[in-house]
Design a protein around this motif. Structure first.
Motif, PDB file in Angstrom:
ATOM      1  N   ARG A 139      46.971  41.167  36.882  1.00 31.90           N
ATOM      2  CA  ARG A 139      45.782  40.770  36.350  1.00 31.90           C
ATOM      3  C   ARG A 139      44.673  40.361  37.244  1.00 31.90           C
ATOM      4  N   LEU A 140      43.528  40.783  37.192  1.00 30.69           N
ATOM      5  CA  LEU A 140      42.438  40.327  38.191  1.00 30.69           C
ATOM      6  C   LEU A 140      41.850  38.999  37.867  1.00 30.69           C
ATOM      7  N   LEU A 141      41.494  38.532  38.663  1.00 29.64           N
ATOM      8  CA  LEU A 141      41.160  36.985  38.602  1.00 29.64           C
ATOM      9  C   LEU A 141      39.836  36.981  38.003  1.00 29.64           C
ATOM     10  N   SER A 142      39.458  36.039  37.145  1.00 34.56           N
ATOM     11  CA  SER A 142      38.111  35.978  36.221  1.00 34.56           C
ATOM     12  C   SER A 142      37.074  35.567  37.217  1.00 34.56           C
ATOM     13  N   THR A 143      36.104  36.286  36.912  1.00 36.69           N
ATOM     14  CA  THR A 143      34.822  36.106  37.687  1.00 36.69           C
ATOM     15  C   THR A 143      34.092  34.784  37.850  1.00 36.69           C
ATOM     16  N   ASP A 144      34.660  33.798  36.929  1.00 35.36           N
ATOM     17  CA  ASP A 144      33.918  32.389  36.806  1.00 35.36           C
ATOM     18  C   ASP A 144      34.939  31.694  37.827  1.00 35.36           C
ATOM     19  N   GLY A 145      35.811  32.032  38.438  1.00 37.16           N
ATOM     20  CA  GLY A 145      36.418  30.958  39.262  1.00 37.16           C
ATOM     21  C   GLY A 145      37.751  30.535  38.835  1.00 37.16           C
TER      22      GLY A 145
END
Length: 265
Positions: A139-145
């Motif tokens: 799963r890719l990390l969310s762009t909002d941190g």
């Protein structure tokens, strides 16, 4: 194998465990109700069963984390993944710039064994750097941190050691899980690794890809005003020892590395 898990306790809800040369971290207070745990990194090759045993010593027999978060995908941080995922079937979070290394697409570049002296550095051409493939779990990390399974934590992009390297930061107590953005042992030296002599250092030189980015990432961590840091190699460091160590590392970096041709690749 019975562990005195109290010796591995870093804070009330954070436990660390060393797999030969690299640390993994077990973070509590996770999940929607704050009753779950997340594993950070997955140790050296063949460490999966030891990591599972450690987690069960902390969590209880038969229990498992709800997710794994990778600071990056070097061999000593993903070595136990195959075993653990076969046992647990849980998602693995990683930065988008690291995903090719865990989906079988891209190997890491060759090491630089002579940037810093030491037996561990000299042996680095023997270390695995081939991409692994766990694409169905990624799963890719969310762009909002944010990380949905880890309320209260933020992931921070800290490239340099690798392109997609991340660290983790908890605002309420300023704890940082730094991966290899910086470390608290001279990893190039076999003697230092064996004795675990505590001293803040830049990331392992033989595998670091971009020293300018690495310097920026270290300054980014320093600007978080960390109260405690636990890194991918070495022991936890906190308080005045940490502050002095960070200041010294920045000065040493400015003196020895920035602009030095041997660190330009």
């Amino acid at each position: 194998m019975n562990l005195d898990v109290r010796r591995n306790q870093i804070t009330k809800d954070i436990y660390g465990y060393r797999t030969v040369i690299a640390n993994i971290v077990l973070v509590g207070g996770c999940g929607a109700e704050g009753r779950d745990w997340v594993l950070i990194d997955a140790g050296v090759p063949f460490s999966g069963s030891y990591i599972k045993h450690f987690t069960e010593q902390v969590l209880g027999s038969g229990k498992k984390p709800i997710a794994i978060v990778l600071t990056h995908a070097h061999f000593d941080h993903v070595g136990g993944l195959s075993y653990l995922l076969n046992e647990w079937q849980i998602p693995v979070y990683i930065h988008e710039q690291e995903q090719e290394h865990v989906t079988g697409i891209k190997d890491y570049p060759p090491p630089h064994p002579f940037i810093e002296k030491g037996l561990m550095a000299f042996l680095s051409p023997l270390y695995p750097r081939k991409a692994i493939n766990i694409h169905s779990y990624i799963r890719l990390l969310s762009t909002d941190g944010s990380i949905s399974e880890m309320p209260g934590w933020k992931w921070i992009h800290t490239p340099g050691h690798t392109e997609g390297h991340i660290s983790l930061f908890r605002e309420k107590d300023h704890v940082v899980i730094a991966g290899d953005a910086l470390i608290t042992v001279k990893q190039e030296s076999a003697l230092a690794v064996v004795t675990q002599k505590k001293e803040i250092h830049a990331p392992p030189a033989y595998f670091t890809q971009d020293w300018d980015q690495s310097f920026d990432s270290i300054k980014k961590i320093q600007n978080l005003d960390p109260s405690l840091i636990y890194t991918g190699h070495g022991k936890p460091m906190e308080g005045i020892e940490l502050k002095k160590g960070m200041d010294l590392l920045i000065r040493r970096f400015e003196r020895d590395m920035v602009g030095n041709e041997k660190y330009v690749h």
